[in-house]
Design a protein around this motif. Structure first.
Motif, PDB file in Angstrom:
ATOM      1  N   GLN A 200     -22.623  -4.538   4.945  1.00 12.01           N
ATOM      2  CA  GLN A 200     -22.969  -3.851   5.162  1.00 12.01           C
ATOM      3  C   GLN A 200     -23.599  -3.543   6.039  1.00 12.01           C
ATOM      4  N   PHE A 231     -20.137  -1.502  -1.313  1.00 16.82           N
ATOM      5  CA  PHE A 231     -20.234  -0.811  -3.078  1.00 16.82           C
ATOM      6  C   PHE A 231     -22.053  -1.017  -2.869  1.00 16.82           C
ATOM      7  N   HIS A 339     -28.609  -1.047  -4.750  1.00 21.56           N
ATOM      8  CA  HIS A 339     -27.993   0.598  -3.968  1.00 21.56           C
ATOM      9  C   HIS A 339     -26.782  -0.151  -4.545  1.00 21.56           C
ATOM     10  N   MET A 340     -25.990   0.907  -6.078  1.00 22.65           N
ATOM     11  CA  MET A 340     -24.774   0.776  -6.177  1.00 22.65           C
ATOM     12  C   MET A 340     -23.959   2.002  -6.476  1.00 22.65           C
ATOM     13  N   ARG A 341     -22.856   2.230  -5.821  1.00 21.53           N
ATOM     14  CA  ARG A 341     -22.555   3.366  -4.969  1.00 21.53           C
ATOM     15  C   ARG A 341     -22.502   4.554  -5.996  1.00 21.53           C
ATOM     16  N   ALA A 342     -23.689   5.252  -5.080  1.00 17.42           N
ATOM     17  CA  ALA A 342     -23.699   6.863  -5.990  1.00 17.42           C
ATOM     18  C   ALA A 342     -24.977   6.065  -6.499  1.00 17.42           C
ATOM     19  N   PRO A 343     -26.269   5.442  -5.565  1.00 16.00           N
ATOM     20  CA  PRO A 343     -27.113   4.840  -6.934  1.00 16.00           C
ATOM     21  C   PRO A 343     -27.779   5.643  -7.362  1.00 16.00           C
ATOM     22  N   TYR A 431     -23.055  15.191  -2.851  1.00 11.44           N
ATOM     23  CA  TYR A 431     -24.173  13.900  -2.363  1.00 11.44           C
ATOM     24  C   TYR A 431     -24.046  14.483  -0.754  1.00 11.44           C
ATOM     25  N   ALA A 498     -23.895   2.576   4.727  1.00 10.20           N
ATOM     26  CA  ALA A 498     -23.959   2.864   4.063  1.00 10.20           C
ATOM     27  C   ALA A 498     -24.747   4.112   3.398  1.00 10.20           C
ATOM     28  N   GLY A 499     -25.128   4.811   2.023  1.00  8.07           N
ATOM     29  CA  GLY A 499     -24.925   6.138   1.623  1.00  8.07           C
ATOM     30  C   GLY A 499     -23.899   6.865   2.550  1.00  8.07           C
ATOM     31  N   GLU A 691     -19.119   8.230  -1.465  1.00  7.60           N
ATOM     32  CA  GLU A 691     -20.089   8.204  -2.717  1.00  7.60           C
ATOM     33  C   GLU A 691     -19.681   9.263  -3.979  1.00  7.60           C
TER      34      GLU A 691
END
Ligand code: MOS
Length: 724
Positions: A200, A231, A339-343, A431, A498-499, A691
């Motif tokens: 990413q 993710f 970071h993992m999806r909606a960390p 988010y 990301a994010g 996210e």
């Protein structure tokens, strides 16, 4: 520029190519003379290497070279190494072992089989040291608490609240497991190093590799046009990235390494385990006056995954005037989480929205009504207005679609015809609405071709479809000859994706580049006539090509953001802007059925209503939300890394034992999108959806399990044995 209308429902711009198998992931691209690499993982969790014997490995037929730490001692860790803003850990630069599974040798061979066999034959002698595998073991080191979010006087308001809850929730370690495994392929061509990796962040790969190997970044390119699921696991350089590049340079041949899935559990990033203590105070009428939220987040001893940010989004869910969010990291001997999806928003919302549910029962109030009664007009934390505040609209629409008014209030009171206990749960999610700098180049040819090059990465979420939709809405071009180049530093400068800032960064940049293009075209021959295509106009002008390029900044960003990006860094803005704050919103409604004797939990239906601003592609956005709900169900009922504290080893390090939902576990998921443009945030009126989709989903499942059974389980995953 046209008004901000909802875009048409179009199939994915790359749907046909994908069905035909045309887009290739990094490791699938054929290269002549390719060598295969494999790493040897450390068999201790902490200590040091005292000797390495590579004789047996080197003797395997087909082995070209066995690299050890002596070959990589000069690698440098630069700020870009782990993605721009984090410190980094580069294995194989010394004898120290800091986590189990850390690569201790790299074997390169003519075949994958030879590399794998030889990697197992590398004999390493260790001096082991005591270690701590999880934050529940003695030796875990809690860091001091840091205040993350503060508004009003939470302690005083809590002391005078009429009704309070004080609860602790726990979330386990999770692993992403995207279908495309982590890999790096590197080769040298015309004096340039070309690195292919599902990432990413081609920008970090380019600058990080150059920094580590002491190369001029202008002679390194990173290519990642399609990713098979990111993710967040593909946010930063991987542990093998630089090693593979160095091996390719040393051997003068292309080298590829695909990290086996079992190793990913130890070498790739993951969602850290966390604990969440939440105190809420409310009036008897159901107005929440105070929240104190303290979280502990597991982290590595020698490196760290930022601070926890569990409070950032959940503190914005409701208008709570007195809020204190404190958080701390707890250091153990693990590879760094990431970071993992909606960390933070996923575990944070799981805990917070479970606590809000507990408060609703303490008040004897419907959990939906409690949420609606605590809506916010302004952001209570910063005092600033929201660019868009539509949580109540999401809750209302979801309740209507779900049929919430039929719900019986008492837990354990709804029973299906087959005797299953029925539970209905609700939860909210938010988010951050973020943006990043973005460069875009638009080339249109008289012969019908259009090529759009833009900063951004396609990980399957549909960013090509989103930028393509904006382009085709604004510019009459041939849709069948549109090429979109993303995730490739040879095409255009890149920024980390990301994010949920991919759409917010790239779509307004496309709008801007089209504006520049139209101005240039108009200058050449007046505005386009209705029905006239750009290609026809260029033909009439006897111009084979018109090309323009722009640099676009996130709202309120200055030119320093672009500079930072061009040095390999990350430059993100949001959710707090000078004049407002911005969030995407979601409401989840979940039905569970619990079989009364076996206590098997099923989720026959979910309704999720999201607001991500203007919807760029209803099909891909809907699919993002449905995917987020599946993740929420997985987190609530299935997923956990089982760590053996004696060895620091993830026992269930494969997809057979790390249990995720399968098709049979997923019932009907109804997704609705409000599709309300957010022009205050950016000219395209867009925010992210990837996210927010997941935020609150696990809480809604857990709340439904409580409503079905009357049992409040305060950890995830909720399994049969918790309900027996
Ligand atoms: Mo995402 S977890 O911000 O790549």
């Amino acid at each position: 520029m046209s008004a901000l209308t909802p875009t048409q429902d179009r199939m994915r711009i790359d749907a046909r190519d994908k069905v035909l198998g045309r887009p290739l992931f990094a490791a699938d691209i054929p290269l002549r003379g390719l060598l295969h690499a494999m790493t040897t993982p450390a068999r201790i969790a902490k200590g040091r290497i005292t000797a390495i014997d590579t004789m047996a490995a080197a003797a395997v037929p087909g082995v070209v070279r066995v690299f050890t730490h002596e070959d990589f001692a000069d690698l440098r860790v630069t700020p870009a190494t782990l993605g721009g803003n984090q410190p980094g850990f580069q294995p194989l630069t010394g004898t120290e072992i800091v986590f189990r599974g850390q690569p201790v040798a790299l074997v390169v061979a003519a075949t994958l089989e030879a590399a794998t066999e030889a990697a197992e034959l590398v004999e390493v002698t260790y001096e082991a040291a005591p270690f701590t595998a999880t934050m529940d073991e003695p030796g875990a080191e809690p860091q001091p608490y840091e205040t993350a979010v503060e508004a009003g006087d939470a302690a005083a308001a809590m002391a005078s609240a009429e009704v309070t809850v004080d609860v602790e929730y726990r979330h386990p370690q999770n692993h992403h497991n995207p279908l495309e495994m982590i890999s790096t392929t590197a080769h040298v061509e015309d004096g340039r190093l070309i690195v292919r990796e599902g990432t990413q962040n081609t920008n970090a790969l380019k600058f990080g590799t150059a920094g580590a190997l002491g190369l001029d970044p202008q002679r390194v390119d990173a290519v990642s046009p399609y990713i098979g699921g990111g993710f967040g696991q593909k946010n930063v350089l991987q542990l093998q990235s630089v090693l593979v590049s160095r091996a390719a340079m040393a051997l003068g041949r292309p080298v590829k390494l695909v990290m086996p899935r079992a190793q990913l559990f130890h070498t790739a990033s993951h969602r850290p385990a966390s604990r969440h203590r939440i105190r809420l105070g409310a009036s008897r009428a159901g107005r929440i006056s105070a929240a104190i939220y303290e979280s502990d987040q597991e982290n590595a001893r020698y490196d760290h995954f930022l601070r926890s940010a569990h409070n950032e989004a959940v503190s914005r869910l409701y208008g709570i005037p007195n809020y204190l969010g404190r958080e701390r990291l707890v250091r153990v001997d693990t590879n760094p989480p990431g970071h993992m999806r909606a960390p933070h928003e996923h575990p944070g919302s799981y805990a917070f929205e479970s606590a809000v549910d507990e408060l609703s029962y303490a008040l004897g109030m419907d959990p939906l009504a409690l949420r609606l009664a605590n809506d916010a007009e302004r952001d209570a934390i910063s005092g600033k207005p929201f660019t868009s505040r539509t949580l109540a609209a999401c809750l209302d629409r979801g309740a209507a679609l779900f049929g919430w008014s039929e719900r019986r209030a008492a837990p354990h009171s709804m029973v299906a015809e087959d005797g299953s206990l029925v539970g209905w749960g609700v939860a909210s999610g938010a988010y951050k609405g973020t943006m990043c700098p973005c460069v875009a180049r638009l080339r249109v040819q008289a012969d019908g071709l259009t090529r759009l090059s833009v900063s951004g990465h396609e990980m399957g979420q549909g960013i090509r479809s989103a930028v393509g939709a904006e382009l085709m809405e604004l510019l009459p071009i041939r849709a069948d000859r549109l090429e979109i180049r993303l995730g490739d530093t040879t095409a255009i400068d890149q920024h980390h994706t990301a994010g949920s800032w991919g759409t917010g960064g790239a779509v307004p940049a496309v709008r801007a580049v089209v504006g520049r293009f139209m101005a240039a075209l108009t200058e050449l021959g007046g505005p386009l006539r209705p029905g006239e295509s750009v290609h026809t106009r260029l033909m009439a002008l006897k111009r084979p090509v018109l090309e323009v390029e722009i640099e676009h900044l996130g709202t309120s960003q200055g030119p320093d953001a672009l500079e930072r990006m061009r040095r390999g860094g990350v430059a993100v803005v949001g959710p707090e802007y000078p004049d407002f704050v911005s969030f995407s919103w979601i409401a989840h409604f979940v039905e569970v059925r619990v079989e009364p004797t076996t206590r098997r939990i099923r989720v026959p239906r979910v309704v999720s209503v999201a607001d991500c601003g203007r919807v760029m592609n209803r099909r891909t956005a809907t699919s993002q939300v449905a995917g987020g709900v599946v993740w929420g169900i997985g987190a609530a009922l299935r997923e956990a890394a089982e760590i053996d504290p004696r060895y620091g080893f993830v026992l269930n390090n494969d997809l057979a034992d790390y249990v995720v939902p399968v098709n049979a576990d997923i019932g009907a998921i109804t997704v609705d999108l409000l599709d309300i443009a957010d022009p205050m945030l950016n000219a395209s009126g867009v925010r992210g959806v990837g996210e927010v989709a997941m935020v609150g989903a696990a809480a809604a499942v857990a709340n439904a399990v409580y409503h079905a059974t009357g049992k409040r389980i305060r950890h995830l995953p909720i399994r049969i044995d918790d309900l027996l």
